[in-house]
Write a protein that holds these residues in place. Structure first.
Motif, mmCIF file in Angstrom:
data_model
loop_
_atom_site.group_PDB
_atom_site.id
_atom_site.type_symbol
_atom_site.label_atom_id
_atom_site.label_comp_id
_atom_site.label_asym_id
_atom_site.label_seq_id
_atom_site.Cartn_x
_atom_site.Cartn_y
_atom_site.Cartn_z
ATOM 1 N N HIS A 1 -15.087 -5.420 -43.207
ATOM 2 C CA HIS A 1 -14.900 -4.391 -44.274
ATOM 3 C C HIS A 1 -15.868 -3.653 -44.419
ATOM 4 N N LEU A 2 -17.245 -3.679 -44.324
ATOM 5 C CA LEU A 2 -18.730 -3.108 -44.760
ATOM 6 C C LEU A 2 -18.700 -2.656 -43.173
ATOM 7 N N GLU A 3 -18.800 -2.803 -42.381
ATOM 8 C CA GLU A 3 -18.745 -1.739 -40.954
ATOM 9 C C GLU A 3 -17.725 -0.859 -41.211
ATOM 10 N N ALA A 4 -16.363 -1.410 -41.245
ATOM 11 C CA ALA A 4 -15.458 0.096 -41.332
ATOM 12 C C ALA A 4 -15.233 0.850 -42.250
ATOM 13 N N ILE A 5 -16.082 0.894 -43.478
ATOM 14 C CA ILE A 5 -17.254 1.386 -44.437
ATOM 15 C C ILE A 5 -18.259 2.086 -43.674
ATOM 16 N N ARG A 6 -18.823 2.172 -43.695
ATOM 17 C CA ARG A 6 -19.693 2.527 -42.915
ATOM 18 C C ARG A 6 -19.528 3.519 -41.249
ATOM 19 N N ALA A 7 -18.356 2.771 -40.684
ATOM 20 C CA ALA A 7 -18.264 3.516 -39.686
ATOM 21 C C ALA A 7 -17.592 5.387 -39.958
ATOM 22 N N ILE A 8 -16.670 4.930 -41.013
ATOM 23 C CA ILE A 8 -16.036 6.219 -41.336
ATOM 24 C C ILE A 8 -16.739 7.180 -42.703
ATOM 25 N N ALA A 9 -18.262 6.197 -43.388
ATOM 26 C CA ALA A 9 -18.990 6.875 -43.515
ATOM 27 C C ALA A 9 -19.775 7.950 -42.671
ATOM 28 N N ALA A 10 -20.187 6.974 -41.816
ATOM 29 C CA ALA A 10 -20.932 7.699 -40.665
ATOM 30 C C ALA A 10 -19.692 8.869 -39.937
ATOM 31 N N ILE A 11 -19.318 8.975 -40.118
ATOM 32 C CA ILE A 11 -18.426 9.782 -39.259
ATOM 33 C C ILE A 11 -17.996 11.333 -40.304
ATOM 34 N N ASN B 1 -20.205 11.757 -42.240
ATOM 35 C CA ASN B 1 -21.360 12.268 -43.423
ATOM 36 C C ASN B 1 -21.754 12.053 -44.596
ATOM 37 N N THR B 2 -21.374 10.571 -44.991
ATOM 38 C CA THR B 2 -21.055 10.087 -46.430
ATOM 39 C C THR B 2 -21.479 8.559 -46.965
ATOM 40 N N LYS B 3 -22.468 9.628 -47.844
ATOM 41 C CA LYS B 3 -23.737 7.505 -48.488
ATOM 42 C C LYS B 3 -22.664 6.391 -49.258
ATOM 43 N N THR B 4 -22.878 5.956 -48.889
ATOM 44 C CA THR B 4 -22.001 3.953 -49.611
ATOM 45 C C THR B 4 -22.952 3.166 -50.079
ATOM 46 N N ASP B 5 -23.237 2.873 -50.414
ATOM 47 C CA ASP B 5 -23.012 1.295 -51.275
ATOM 48 C C ASP B 5 -22.973 -0.046 -50.928
ATOM 49 N N ALA B 6 -21.977 0.440 -50.990
ATOM 50 C CA ALA B 6 -20.721 -1.193 -50.604
ATOM 51 C C ALA B 6 -21.433 -1.571 -50.238
ATOM 52 N N LYS B 7 -21.134 -3.401 -50.431
ATOM 53 C CA LYS B 7 -22.237 -4.268 -50.702
ATOM 54 C C LYS B 7 -20.760 -5.494 -50.525
ATOM 55 N N LYS B 8 -21.031 -6.401 -49.736
ATOM 56 C CA LYS B 8 -20.519 -7.909 -49.040
ATOM 57 C C LYS B 8 -19.305 -8.452 -50.402
ATOM 58 N N GLY B 9 -18.696 -8.893 -50.738
ATOM 59 C CA GLY B 9 -18.147 -9.349 -52.112
ATOM 60 C C GLY B 9 -17.871 -8.009 -53.245
ATOM 61 N N ASP B 10 -18.247 -6.615 -52.825
ATOM 62 C CA ASP B 10 -17.474 -5.965 -53.552
ATOM 63 C C ASP B 10 -15.927 -6.184 -53.775
ATOM 64 N N ILE B 11 -15.731 -6.757 -55.604
ATOM 65 C CA ILE B 11 -13.978 -5.494 -55.392
ATOM 66 C C ILE B 11 -13.316 -4.142 -55.688
ATOM 67 N N THR B 12 -15.122 -3.777 -55.779
ATOM 68 C CA THR B 12 -14.785 -2.508 -56.069
ATOM 69 C C THR B 12 -14.986 -1.410 -55.455
ATOM 70 N N ILE B 13 -14.626 -0.272 -54.674
ATOM 71 C CA ILE B 13 -15.372 -0.077 -53.518
ATOM 72 C C ILE B 13 -14.740 2.168 -54.627
ATOM 73 N N GLU B 14 -15.511 3.056 -54.379
ATOM 74 C CA GLU B 14 -15.422 4.731 -54.257
ATOM 75 C C GLU B 14 -15.815 5.074 -53.028
ATOM 76 N N PHE B 15 -14.900 6.193 -52.613
ATOM 77 C CA PHE B 15 -15.227 6.105 -51.743
ATOM 78 C C PHE B 15 -15.046 8.203 -52.142
ATOM 79 N N SER B 16 -15.739 8.678 -51.546
ATOM 80 C CA SER B 16 -15.702 10.362 -51.338
ATOM 81 C C SER B 16 -15.961 11.171 -50.380
ATOM 82 N N PRO B 17 -15.326 11.085 -49.216
ATOM 83 C CA PRO B 17 -16.243 11.809 -47.718
ATOM 84 C C PRO B 17 -16.684 13.461 -48.035
#
Length: 337
Positions: A48-58, A60-76
């Protein structure tokens, strides 16, 4: 910001993957709470982290998501501009689930997008195999004008992973609606893949032979491929699909389970799809829903899964569409609202 309950119905990683895809396409930020809340290991896993990082790279978004997180915010941060991305998967986690997250982005790209994946598995439990994407999902999407290629440079098996993949997406503009009804089935294709370390044990051939014994009632021509591949460690898997109606089923090999049992189970699952008179198998139906939302259309499947219901819930959060899931007729239809 779009608010999403990550424990809704099926409550798995599909909610996150669909949200990531649509956030990249629409530019809309989202927040998911209770990610995989009801699972034995709740929260984000490595894939799941790798999917987040892939979309973040595409995007140009920074993300601090980490393994075990049960909440995530994502703003492209920006619309899709990348032409190449590299993804590293440090475990044997499913590469196909990451690919599935990226594929819908073809709707917005203006130039070809090349993705290289190093690591991960091509055959994983609870996920489609990468050859399933190659031989089932992509051919179905081609009916709506989708163009993309997936090349397996090296397979990856649990627990070591180590896959090497190259994916090319072409711009998918003005797609026609996707209407799929079962026409006929005139042929069956079986591909069994095993690491070279299992060649002496004839694992690939034994999986095929077992599958054939179950598929005899179909009285159809069966094309067979037994393939042995270089990989870290050992592993196997089998895919069965049909044509011209494209139905598929795949199962990875598993330690302690014989090649014969794997082959027979895949064949029984496939036979069930064929007998349902579906136009797409239930796994493909779930994955096609984003594309139905973008292009419109209607498909007939073998049954309406909780995955499908969960996907409808998530997609409707991002797009002005409405899904109609008819459990009696086993159809999924999407219309703009």
């Amino acid at each position: 910001m779009i608010q999403i309950d990550g424990s809704f119905l099926e409550g798995g990683g599909q909610i996150l993957r669909t949200s990531l895809s649509l956030s990249a396409l629409t530019g809309k930020p989202f927040k998911i709470e209770n990610i995989r809340k009801n699972r034995n290991n709740p929260g984000l896993a490595v894939q799941h982290l790798e999917a987040i990082r892939a979309i973040a790279a595409i995007t140009n978004t920074k993300t601090d998501a980490k393994k075990g997180d049960i909440t995530i915010e994502f703003s492209p941060k920006e619309r899709i501009k990348k032409e190449e991305i590299n993804i590293e998967i440090p475990t044997a986690g499913s590469a196909s689930l990451i690919i599935s997250t990226i594929l819908p982005i073809a709707y917005k790209i203006k130039k070809d997008l090349k993705i290289r994946i190093h690591g991960g598995g091509t055959w994983n439990k609870w996920a489609p195999s990468v050859i399933y994407l190659q031989k089932v999902l992509l051919p179905l999407l081609k009916k709506a004008g989708f163009k993309g290629e997936i090349e397996i440079k090296r397979d990856g098996f649990v627990p070591r992973g180590g896959a090497i993949l190259e994916i090319i997406l072409h711009p998918w503009k003005n797609p026609p609606p996707l209407f799929l009804e079962q026409s006929n089935i005139s042929g069956v294709f079986i591909e069994s893949v095993s690491s070279v370390s299992l060649e002496k044990a004839r694992v690939a051939e034994r999986q095929i032979e077992a599958a054939e014994s179950i598929l005899k009632p179909l009285k159809l021509e069966i094309e067979k491929t037994a393939k042995y591949v270089e990989a870290y460690g050992f592993g196997s898997g089998i895919l069965i699909c049909s044509s011209p109606t494209i139905l598929g089923r795949d199962i990875p090999g598993e330690r302690g389970i014989t090649a014969e049992k794997i082959g027979k189970q895949a064949a029984m699952d496939f036979l069930s799809e064929v007998q349902s008179k579906a136009a797409v198998d239930s796994y493909a139906a779930d994955q096609l829903m984003i594309y139905l939302a973008l292009a419109g259309g209607k498909i007939k499947t073998s049954f309406i899964s909780d995955h499908a219901k969960t996907n409808a819930y998530t997609i409707e959060k991002f797009l002005p569409v409405k899904f109609s899931l008819d459990e009696k007729e086993k159809t999924i239809e999407c219309k703009k609202i």
